[in-house]
Design a protein around this motif. Structure first.
Motif, PDB file in Angstrom:
ATOM      1  N   ASP A   1      11.368  49.685  47.781  1.00 41.62           N
ATOM      2  CA  ASP A   1      10.356  49.993  46.774  1.00 41.62           C
ATOM      3  C   ASP A   1       9.118  49.125  46.975  1.00 41.62           C
ATOM      4  OD1 ASP A   1      12.005  51.868  45.373  1.00 41.62           O
ATOM      5  OD2 ASP A   1      13.052  50.194  44.419  1.00 41.62           O
TER       6      ASP A   1
ATOM      7  N   LEU B   1      22.541  54.063  54.520  1.00 41.34           N
ATOM      8  CA  LEU B   1      22.992  54.407  53.172  1.00 41.34           C
ATOM      9  C   LEU B   1      24.445  54.014  52.900  1.00 41.34           C
ATOM     10  CD1 LEU B   1      21.105  57.786  52.588  1.00 41.34           C
ATOM     11  CD2 LEU B   1      20.327  55.442  52.217  1.00 41.34           C
TER      12      LEU B   1
ATOM     13  N   HIS C   1      15.604  53.976  43.314  1.00 42.96           N
ATOM     14  CA  HIS C   1      16.804  54.703  43.743  1.00 42.96           C
ATOM     15  C   HIS C   1      18.097  53.962  43.398  1.00 42.96           C
ATOM     16  CE1 HIS C   1      15.416  52.249  47.212  1.00 42.96           C
ATOM     17  NE2 HIS C   1      16.686  51.916  47.289  1.00 42.96           N
ATOM     18  N   GLU C   2      18.002  52.761  42.839  1.00 42.32           N
ATOM     19  CA  GLU C   2      19.198  51.985  42.473  1.00 42.32           C
ATOM     20  C   GLU C   2      19.396  52.066  40.957  1.00 42.32           C
ATOM     21  OE1 GLU C   2      18.653  48.015  43.862  1.00 42.32           O
ATOM     22  OE2 GLU C   2      18.455  48.578  45.968  1.00 42.32           O
TER      23      GLU C   2
ATOM     24  N   MET D   1      15.230  61.746  49.259  1.00 40.57           N
ATOM     25  CA  MET D   1      15.902  60.689  48.515  1.00 40.57           C
ATOM     26  C   MET D   1      15.296  60.563  47.133  1.00 40.57           C
ATOM     27  SD  MET D   1      16.455  57.607  51.243  1.00 40.57           S
ATOM     28  CE  MET D   1      17.079  57.913  52.895  1.00 40.57           C
TER      29      MET D   1
ATOM     30  N   CYS E   1      25.752  50.219  50.467  1.00 36.73           N
ATOM     31  CA  CYS E   1      25.141  50.173  51.800  1.00 36.73           C
ATOM     32  C   CYS E   1      25.770  49.058  52.633  1.00 36.73           C
ATOM     33  CB  CYS E   1      23.641  49.944  51.678  1.00 36.73           C
ATOM     34  SG  CYS E   1      22.704  51.330  50.976  1.00 36.73           S
TER      35      CYS E   1
ATOM     36  N   CYS F   1      14.287  47.623  44.794  1.00 34.83           N
ATOM     37  CA  CYS F   1      14.711  47.425  46.171  1.00 34.83           C
ATOM     38  C   CYS F   1      13.545  46.924  47.025  1.00 34.83           C
ATOM     39  CB  CYS F   1      15.245  48.753  46.714  1.00 34.83           C
ATOM     40  SG  CYS F   1      15.706  48.734  48.462  1.00 34.83           S
TER      41      CYS F   1
ATOM     42  N   GLU G   1      24.536  50.332  44.509  1.00 31.82           N
ATOM     43  CA  GLU G   1      23.837  50.944  45.648  1.00 31.82           C
ATOM     44  C   GLU G   1      23.688  49.974  46.816  1.00 31.82           C
ATOM     45  OE1 GLU G   1      20.936  52.457  48.399  1.00 31.82           O
ATOM     46  OE2 GLU G   1      20.713  50.641  47.185  1.00 31.82           O
TER      47      GLU G   1
ATOM     48  N   GLY H   1      12.672  59.179  40.744  1.00 32.82           N
ATOM     49  CA  GLY H   1      13.661  58.115  40.678  1.00 32.82           C
ATOM     50  C   GLY H   1      13.852  57.514  39.304  1.00 32.82           C
TER      51      GLY H   1
ATOM     52  N   CYS I   1      17.394  50.205  36.496  1.00 33.90           N
ATOM     53  CA  CYS I   1      17.047  50.562  37.872  1.00 33.90           C
ATOM     54  C   CYS I   1      16.710  49.296  38.641  1.00 33.90           C
ATOM     55  CB  CYS I   1      15.861  51.521  37.896  1.00 33.90           C
ATOM     56  SG  CYS I   1      15.351  52.040  39.560  1.00 33.90           S
TER      57      CYS I   1
ATOM     58  N   ASP J   1      24.461  58.567  44.672  1.00 32.95           N
ATOM     59  CA  ASP J   1      23.961  58.024  45.934  1.00 32.95           C
ATOM     60  C   ASP J   1      22.451  58.205  46.025  1.00 32.95           C
ATOM     61  OD1 ASP J   1      26.712  57.877  46.389  1.00 32.95           O
ATOM     62  OD2 ASP J   1      26.513  58.372  48.505  1.00 32.95           O
ATOM     63  N   GLN J   2      21.818  57.355  46.815  1.00 34.99           N
ATOM     64  CA  GLN J   2      20.365  57.402  46.981  1.00 34.99           C
ATOM     65  C   GLN J   2      19.895  58.718  47.578  1.00 34.99           C
ATOM     66  OE1 GLN J   2      18.892  54.303  49.520  1.00 34.99           O
ATOM     67  NE2 GLN J   2      16.811  55.075  49.577  1.00 34.99           N
TER      68      GLN J   2
END
Length: 359
Positions: A48, A307, A77-78, A126, A169, A45, A165, A135, A42, A102-103
């Motif tokens: 985050d 996104l 989310h990644e 999300m 984007c 981000c 991810e 997540g 993961c 996808d997120q």
């Protein structure tokens, strides 16, 4: 009956800077339409980090905006992983398949979802921000019926696959820019997202691809990834330089990928009349500017970008065949037990573009 364990290791967010590593967090249950994955890795981000620090009011709420996050939740989310369990109604995936999603966790029912524009789903939940959509900073994650799932090729190394991810984007933002061969394109920001934009924008072959960043190490990487010209706003008057380059007209397209107010104002000054401004960056504070520049002054197209709709298959193939450059973007990974170190490195203070947690 499930063969999965009952509990797992997970990072759990209870509030701003109140994150705890738990070893007995419940493994998600698999409903008839669900998929449970065993997490492979993961990415961490900037979102985050802003969530952890409480830097984004739109997440935790303030006097004006309601709280959007739903603690306690597992951040991240990644992420990607392998199918560990499938519901009885799932026929497209089997145990061991390597997948990501996808997120956005779309509802599948609103007007945006039913018209194919799932990334703007009205409830707009999300992964990694609500306890209903935990997540990837956990050993197992549940994908529900409407998750937008993509297979991940086996021959893509994890450190490259985890870029899908942010690169997705980046692709969407560049697509919004509608770049043409005669265009002078300026991308402001050369972090992970900016680098994704640069390597993808290079495939669109603009006349000149100019990248701006305050960090010279990032500018060197931008050159490696396809920038024709790199400029540091802390060292030169970038507006003046762009005007020189374009006979005083200004750039055709400006993509804002920093989330910094000064970058927005800078872009409005250097973009030509009838130009196109694409905003991707996420801001901590409100940004003020003279809106008459947009209308009466230059008649600009100002577009948002959100996104990564329908981008994953292209991005994964581009990463796989080398069309999209990835070297040096994600170098450091950390086990979940060292999440605090991972978050520290994700601030960029050690020179990293992207870091990740691996399992």
């Amino acid at each position: 009956m499930s063969n999965l364990p009952k509990t797992m290791k997970a990072l759990v967010a209870y509030g701003i800077k109140d994150y705890k590593l738990e070893t007995d967090f419940p493994v998600p249950e698999c409903g008839p339409d669900d998929i449970i994955i065993k997490t492979e890795g993961c990415g961490v981000c900037v979102g985050d980090i802003k969530c952890y620090d409480g830097a984004a009011a739109r997440l935790w709420g303030d006097d004006i905006q309601p709280c959007w996050v739903k603690p306690p939740f597992v951040p991240g989310h990644e992420f990607l992983g392998r199918v560990a369990e499938v519901g009885e109604n799932v026929t497209d995936y089997k145990i061991g398949d390597r997948i990501t999603a996808d997120q956005i966790a779309p509802c599948g029912k609103c007007r945006f979802c039913t018209s194919g524009r799932y990334w703007m789903c009205e409830p707009h939940n999300m992964f990694g921000y609500q306890h209903t959509n935990n997540g990837g900073m956990a050993e197992y994650v549940r994908y529900h019926k409407y998750a937008h799932i993509t297979r991940v090729p086996e021959d893509i190394p994890l450190k490259k696959a985890l870029l899908v991810e942010p690169y997705g984007c980046a692709k969407h933002a560049v697509d919004r820019a509608d770049i043409h061969a005669e265009d002078v394109v300026v991308i402001s920001g050369a972090g992970t997202l900016g680098l994704g934009m640069i390597t993808y924008a290079r495939t669109r072959n603009p006349f000149k691809l100019v990248v701006l960043d305050m960090n010279n190490d990032r500018l060197r990487k931008a050159t490696e990834f396809g920038a024709d010209i790199v400029l540091n706003p802390g060292e030169v008057d970038v507006v003046e330089e762009i005007m020189k380059l374009t006979d005083g007209y200004g750039c055709d397209t400006y993509i804002e990928a920093t989330g910094n107010s000064s970058s927005v104002r800078q872009g409005m000054k250097m973009i030509r009349k009838l130009g196109r401004f694409v905003e991707f960056g996420v801001f901590v504070d409100e940004t003020s500017l003279d809106w008459s520049v947009i209308g009466d002054g230059k008649e600009l197209d100002v577009l948002g970008s959100h996104l990564s709709p329908y981008a994953y298959p292209y991005v994964l193939e581009g990463i796989r065949n080398g069309t999209l450059k990835t070297d040096g973007v994600l170098e450091h990974t950390f086990p979940l037990e060292e999440w605090q170190t991972a978050f520290e490195y994700a601030h960029g203070t050690h020179g990293d573009f992207k870091v990740a947690i691996t399992f």
